[in-house]
Design a protein around this motif. Structure first.
Motif, PDB file in Angstrom:
ATOM      1  N   VAL A 113       0.880  -1.179   0.000  1.00 41.41           N
ATOM      2  CA  VAL A 113       0.000   0.000   0.000  1.00 41.41           C
ATOM      3  C   VAL A 113       0.914   1.225   0.000  1.00 41.41           C
ATOM      4  O   VAL A 113       1.657   1.461   0.944  1.00 41.41           O
ATOM      5  N   ILE A 114       0.876   1.955  -1.094  1.00 41.63           N
ATOM      6  CA  ILE A 114       1.776   3.101  -1.284  1.00 41.63           C
ATOM      7  C   ILE A 114       0.962   4.386  -1.146  1.00 41.63           C
ATOM      8  O   ILE A 114      -0.006   4.586  -1.881  1.00 41.63           O
ATOM      9  N   ALA A 115       1.342   5.223  -0.210  1.00 44.51           N
ATOM     10  CA  ALA A 115       0.664   6.516  -0.086  1.00 44.51           C
ATOM     11  C   ALA A 115       1.492   7.568  -0.814  1.00 44.51           C
ATOM     12  O   ALA A 115       2.700   7.675  -0.593  1.00 44.51           O
ATOM     13  N   LEU A 116       0.849   8.300  -1.700  1.00 45.21           N
ATOM     14  CA  LEU A 116       1.546   9.359  -2.439  1.00 45.21           C
ATOM     15  C   LEU A 116       1.226  10.687  -1.761  1.00 45.21           C
ATOM     16  O   LEU A 116       0.065  11.050  -1.620  1.00 45.21           O
ATOM     17  N   PHE A 176      -2.218   2.224  -4.733  1.00 42.63           N
ATOM     18  CA  PHE A 176      -1.608   3.564  -4.792  1.00 42.63           C
ATOM     19  C   PHE A 176      -2.686   4.504  -4.289  1.00 42.63           C
ATOM     20  O   PHE A 176      -3.763   4.569  -4.884  1.00 42.63           O
ATOM     21  N   VAL A 177      -2.401   5.193  -3.218  1.00 42.59           N
ATOM     22  CA  VAL A 177      -3.430   6.098  -2.710  1.00 42.59           C
ATOM     23  C   VAL A 177      -2.877   7.516  -2.636  1.00 42.59           C
ATOM     24  O   VAL A 177      -1.822   7.752  -2.044  1.00 42.59           O
ATOM     25  N   ILE A 178      -3.576   8.421  -3.321  1.00 46.88           N
ATOM     26  CA  ILE A 178      -3.218   9.840  -3.232  1.00 46.88           C
ATOM     27  C   ILE A 178      -3.855  10.303  -1.923  1.00 46.88           C
ATOM     28  O   ILE A 178      -5.070  10.440  -1.823  1.00 46.88           O
ATOM     29  N   ALA A 179      -2.993  10.421  -0.917  1.00 39.62           N
ATOM     30  CA  ALA A 179      -3.505  10.461   0.459  1.00 39.62           C
ATOM     31  C   ALA A 179      -3.772  11.880   0.948  1.00 39.62           C
ATOM     32  O   ALA A 179      -2.962  12.786   0.754  1.00 39.62           O
ATOM     33  N   HIS A 180      -4.926  12.038   1.559  1.00 42.41           N
ATOM     34  CA  HIS A 180      -5.261  13.311   2.196  1.00 42.41           C
ATOM     35  C   HIS A 180      -5.598  13.124   3.670  1.00 42.41           C
ATOM     36  O   HIS A 180      -5.886  14.088   4.355  1.00 42.41           O
ATOM     37  N   THR A 183      -4.750   7.215   6.578  1.00 38.17           N
ATOM     38  CA  THR A 183      -4.272   6.494   5.390  1.00 38.17           C
ATOM     39  C   THR A 183      -2.744   6.437   5.368  1.00 38.17           C
ATOM     40  O   THR A 183      -2.169   5.372   5.143  1.00 38.17           O
ATOM     41  N   VAL A 184      -2.119   7.571   5.613  1.00 34.69           N
ATOM     42  CA  VAL A 184      -0.647   7.556   5.546  1.00 34.69           C
ATOM     43  C   VAL A 184      -0.071   6.675   6.656  1.00 34.69           C
ATOM     44  O   VAL A 184       0.941   6.010   6.462  1.00 34.69           O
ATOM     45  N   ARG A 185      -0.722   6.658   7.776  1.00 36.88           N
ATOM     46  CA  ARG A 185      -0.207   5.827   8.891  1.00 36.88           C
ATOM     47  C   ARG A 185      -0.231   4.352   8.533  1.00 36.88           C
ATOM     48  O   ARG A 185       0.633   3.593   8.923  1.00 36.88           O
ATOM     49  N   LYS A 186      -1.290   3.953   7.801  1.00 34.79           N
ATOM     50  CA  LYS A 186      -1.441   2.522   7.517  1.00 34.79           C
ATOM     51  C   LYS A 186      -0.640   2.071   6.295  1.00 34.79           C
ATOM     52  O   LYS A 186      -0.523   0.875   6.043  1.00 34.79           O
ATOM     53  N   ALA A 187      -0.146   3.012   5.520  1.00 38.05           N
ATOM     54  CA  ALA A 187       0.556   2.625   4.287  1.00 38.05           C
ATOM     55  C   ALA A 187       1.852   1.894   4.611  1.00 38.05           C
ATOM     56  O   ALA A 187       2.517   2.205   5.596  1.00 38.05           O
TER      57      ALA A 187
END
Ligand code: ATP
Length: 577
Positions: free
Chosen positions: A367-370, A528-532, A536-540
């Motif tokens: 899981v990639i956070a962008l 791929f998640v364009i994170a806001h 989400t970023v914590r779990k990536a």
């Protein structure tokens, strides 16, 4: 004539050719119709003659022949209309389908600059006009031309000096009609553009009515509309005004011509060179010419006016897609979800580089956070994966295969995309979840909706999955729409999932349902998640901090915070409550 100066109508030939047998039948009927028509002046002369002789039985006999000629003429007219309308509609259907399919082939960039209203006008009104012209040309116009040839031949046979004198006026009329036609084409081009501007404005404004209202811009929009509508009125008026001048001028010349004929006819009879019944035949022939002359004027105008529509439609074919399947492209086999960007360099048409030799390896299930500043290239990175664009240098590989070597369809079918804003198409909820599929598997749709936390609210509608949404359908909340979008992506069961997290805030209950649905959707997939969102970023597994066309930092949330670099600053600004 140089090819580029050729009339745009030549480009219609490939669409007309498949209908040649219908057009041929129509042609046969036209010939029959014209022959029957040419018989009428002769029959009228015969009837007049027997009336002048007082021979009742002969009058009845020749009237019988005349009735038969009318019947044959009308039967042929029915045939020519039916065959040519069938042929024209079939040709236009093919044209419309081809244009629409071609539009779908064009690059996504084309739609960013093209006006939707204008495109839909070209696909509807413009193509309809072309259809009408094909019909008029293939039936009425050809018939008129044949009548304009056949009837004068008969007139020459009857009395050539009279015919010749009567036709002195014809070249003048031909010249007049031609010059009116050219002017008509220019005016019509302008009028068509104004109508399409109006339609573009309507599509844009009515589609964004919330923004208009939010900015209290209604007066501004009404005045913008009025200005364009006024230009449209002026353009239309000029075209109609020209027509208004044209008909009386041509009509008056016709009337003068007929007076002239009476004078000459009377003179020829007085000299004994023409029989009265022949003069009747002659006059009937002249009367039969009036309709074809008028109609051919109208058709010539329509032909010229529609040239502008045809140009607008064929302009679309001139747009070429640069992003398409290679001739030897194979279907992408079922993938595991490994993604690699290898030395990617990319710039949009503006030329400003977005990526410069960027490389990235993502393992199946990652899981990639962008993350990164606005305009850094997060969306572009995932756009390259879905092959909305091709990199200028380097390659994007999925399971080790360069994505340019496989068909677009097979690639995109294995990538699920949940965009920020969910578009609902007119149709039922089930059709929206199974968007793009022709047969609906209701069990699979229900399971996808359950995973996406959408099943419960769908069940609450009296028609459940058959509830109509989209235009004129029920209104769904932002959270409900997002969950439909998630179900749509899950139904495809893609190995790769692209999420563009919505920035707009939902209420906490709805937010929790969407979040839970997303987490389930991410399971066992490369994401791929364009994170806001912070959660989400914590779990990536990995956060990519993108800046200046590069992956500036990469690591887990904790690792990047420890680095105290750009991510840490960004995090402090964006995510901390
Ligand atoms: N269709 C396009 N044509 C031309 N330039 C574009 C296009 N789309 C994006 N760009 C430009 O490319 C750069 C990267 O844009 P991109 O949308 O990938 O950024 P982003 O990181 O997703 O931004 P945001 O978070 O604001 O959505 C920006 O400078 C943007 O202006």
């Amino acid at each position: 004539m140089a090819p580029q100066q050729r009339s745009v109508y030549w480009q219609l030939l490939p669409f007309l050719k498949p209908q040649w047998s219908l057009f041929s039948w129509s042609f046969v009927c036209i010939v029959g119709y014209v022959l029957a028509t040419v018989m009428l002046p002769y029959l009228a002369g015969q009837v007049t003659y027997f009336i002048s002789q007082g021979q009742v039985s002969n009058i009845a006999r020749w009237l019988g022949f005349t009735t038969l000629a009318f019947l044959i003429q009308n039967l042929f007219q029915y045939g020519e209309k039916v065959f040519s309308i069938r042929a024209s509609l079939a040709a236009v259907l093919e044209l419309r389908k081809k244009v629409y399919a071609h539009l779908h082939q064009l690059n996504i960039d084309y739609f960013a600059s093209a006006k939707t209203g204008d495109l839909s006008y070209r696909l509807t009104e413009d193509i309809d006009r072309i259809g009408e012209v094909i019909y008029k040309m293939s039936q009425q116009f050809i018939s008129c031309i044949f009548q304009l040839i056949a009837i004068p031949i008969y007139m020459f046979y009857l009395n050539w000096p009279l015919t010749l004198a009567g036709f002195l006026i014809a070249p003048l009329m031909a010249w007049l009609i031609g010059s009116f036609g050219n002017r008509m084409l220019a005016l019509s081009r302008r009028s068509q553009n104004e109508i399409s501007n109006l339609s573009s404005l309507l599509t844009e404004v009515l589609g964004n009515i919330r923004v208009v209202k939010a900015f209290a811009a209604d007066e501004y929009e009404v005045s913008r509309f009025s200005a364009i509508a006024d230009k449209n009125r002026t353009a239309k008026y000029r075209t109609e005004h020209l027509t208004a001048i044209q008909y009386p001028v041509v009509g008056f010349l016709e009337a003068v011509g007929i007076m002239f004929l009476f004078l000459l006819g009377g003179w020829q009879i007085a000299l004994g060179r023409l029989q009265p019944q022949e003069f009747v035949s002659f006059l009937v022939a002249v009367a039969l010419l009036i309709d074809p002359i008028n109609l051919s004027t109208q058709h010539y105008n329509a032909f010229k006016q529609t040239e502008a529509s045809a140009e607008r439609v064929f302009e679309l074919f001139a747009e070429k897609p640069t992003l398409r399947d290679r001739p030897d492209a194979q279907a992408l086999p079922p993938i595991t979800g490994k993604v690699e960007y290898r030395d990617i360099s990319f710039a949009y048409d503006s030329g400003k580089p977005v990526f410069n030799q960027l490389s990235l390896l993502v393992h199946p299930g990652d899981v990639i956070a962008l993350v990164g500043p606005s305009g850094a290239g997060k969306t572009t990175l995932v756009n390259l994966l879905a092959r909305f664009y091709d990199p200028h240098l380097g390659e994007v590989l999925v399971d080790g295969i360069d994505i340019r070597e496989v068909t677009l369809r097979s690639l995109r079918r294995q990538i699920g995309i949940v965009p920020q804003e969910t578009t609902l198409f007119s149709g039922t909820i089930a059709q929206n979840i199974a968007y793009g599929q022709t047969t609906l598997d209701y069990d699979a749709i229900k399971i996808a909706a359950q995973v996406a936390n959408a099943h419960d609210f769908i069940q609450q509608f009296s028609q459940g999955y058959h509830t109509w949404v989209g235009e004129r359908g029920v209104n769904l909340s932002g959270g409900q729409r997002q969950r439909i979008a998630i179900a749509r992506a899950i139904l495809l069961n893609p190995r790769i999932l692209i999420l563009d997290e919505a920035t707009s805030a939902l209420d906490s209950e709805s937010e929790a349902l969407v979040q839970e649905a997303l987490e389930r959707a991410m399971e066992n997939r490369t994401v791929f998640v364009i994170a806001h969102r912070l959660s989400t970023v914590r779990k990536a597994n990995r956060i990519l901090f993108i800046e200046n066309g590069q992956i500036a930092e990469s690591g887990t949330h904790c690792e990047l915070l420890e680095q105290q670099g750009r991510y840490e600053q960004f995090y402090a600004q964006q995510f901390k409550e």
